[in-house]
Design an enzyme around this catalytic site. Sequence first.
Site, PDB file in Angstrom:
ATOM      1  N   GLU A   1      -7.444  -7.911   9.426  1.00  0.00           N
ATOM      2  CA  GLU A   1      -6.812  -7.822  10.752  1.00  0.00           C
ATOM      3  C   GLU A   1      -7.335  -6.656  11.592  1.00  0.00           C
ATOM      4  OE1 GLU A   1      -2.436  -9.666  10.142  1.00  0.00           O
ATOM      5  OE2 GLU A   1      -2.748  -7.800   9.045  1.00  0.00           O
TER       6      GLU A   1
HETATM    7  C1  ACM Z   1      -2.792  -9.365   5.098  1.00  0.00           C
HETATM    8  O1  ACM Z   1      -1.761 -10.011   4.843  1.00  0.00           O
HETATM    9  N1  ACM Z   1      -2.999  -8.880   6.315  1.00  0.00           N
HETATM   10  C2  ACM Z   1      -3.807  -9.146   4.101  1.00  0.00           C
END
Ligand code: ACM
Length: 543
Positions: free
Chosen positions: A355
């Site tokens: 992310e």
């Molecule tokens: C995640 O759940 N961002 C690895």
Amino acid sequence: MTTDHDEGLEVSVRRRNPLTRLLVIAALGLPFILPASPAAAAPTTPARHLGDVVPAPVETRPDARGAFRLGPTTVIRTAPGSAAARQVGRQLAETLRPATGYPLPVLAVRSTPLPEIALVIGGADARVGQEGYQLDVTRHGVTIRANTAAGLFAGTQTLRQLLPAQIEASDRQRVTWTVPGGRIIDYPRFAYRGAMLDLARHFHTVDEITAYVDLISQYKINYLHLHLTDDQGWRIQIDSWPRLTTVGGGPGTGVDGVGPGFLTKADYKAVVAYAAARHITIVPEIDMPGHTNAAQSTYPELNCDGVAPPPRTDIAVGYSSLCIGDELTYRFVEDVIRELAAITPGPFLHIGGDEAHATTDEDYRTFMQRVLPLVAKYGKRASGWNEVTQVDPPTDVVAQFWGTGTTNADLADAAARGNKVIMSPANKSYLDMKYDPTTRLGLSWAAYIEVSDAYGWDPATRVAGVGEDAILGVEAPLWSETLRTLDDIEYMAFPRLPAIAELGWSTAASHDWESFRTRLGEQAPRWRLQDVDFYPSPQVPWL
Ligand code: ACM
């Protein structure tokens, strides 16, 4: 959950003279034999069957004539000279003594005339490999054979489940301690069977982490991944950047500002050692180049504009990024990796990589190409969330898949090049997802995950182009946005963690929901005695 070693009951009899040996054993046993009289006791749970184990063993051959009755004269015997077997023997004795009230001395001798549980390195079926075991139960005793202490330990966890559930009680129970007769040959499908705790969103103490280690080691989990840093908190001491913990992990950090705390290096080493004694390897994660607000709000120089952003206690993601073009960033990252690698005996160091929405694709590639070699420089193998496959990483980098879909071209390409994959699909294995809309804890962005959902998938067919050969194993992450206490952890992990453990250990051919839910239901009396606050799913016939 464990008691201190009782060295007083442990003897090493090296003398060959059988008479001397017998005398020592008799002297040890007699005081305990006299007062104990469990003969009048009746079992209060249904008889155990050889296959009543989670995760399901590979091969069971019951022998109805061969049941063993653990009694006051039973000894735990380990081969002389094997310190590793002796440690497993000691742990087994500590597990079995409270409920039985038996002395269960751990004897390092070649043979005894007494009923015994023998732990033997070598001589097992050739299939058991490095982590499996062979368990034989006859009227005269139990023999667990393995090639390693890890295999013996796995065998003792099976033995524990083959005893009546009251074996988990912390005080003496009047029960006939019968182990069903026959042979089990057992070994894992995948080398990596993991669990994850998120210490960043809410800190979990050493006591909570080690309590979780005790629980997951019963299900043959062999890796515990610790998510040590995130936007809301930094939870591992780094000497060269001391304010990471005192400020980044200090008062007011964590989601809603109520999850402060951090592991000192001494704490971390204690967790590593505690886990290692239960054949679990710690995988530390420093999440970067995103999920870094705790570090960047602590040290202004880690920001491209030199201005520290405010600390964050909300649960948003994707807004933070280290400054990719600044050399100071790599000095910081190298300091952290060097210090963390130095206290991590396990092979893996997880660098996050998920992310990173505030980092451009080009910057992400630049960052990973600088940082992946640093992990190797300090002797570790890098793992990262599946986004790391976007940069065509070296083939020893392990990618952890956390998507909810069944296709991922970057991951499939990496698998084709030879990268290994850990499967943690968020809509199947994320233990922080609610069971259903009424679950009081957890989130639901990936899915509601009932027990049948957690169990109902195959790691080797989940993502197109990522087959059995590419799979290193499975992991069940538990994110802590909504979790505070050990009870919270237990409620989300049980009963789904054992489902993921079974997917990692048991053969694909043995996958069977009816069998699993029945065996799972038999765990309930054990969890009640262990004070595990499990979710009583309506899908499971709880005993
Ligand atoms: C995640 O759940 N961002 C690895």
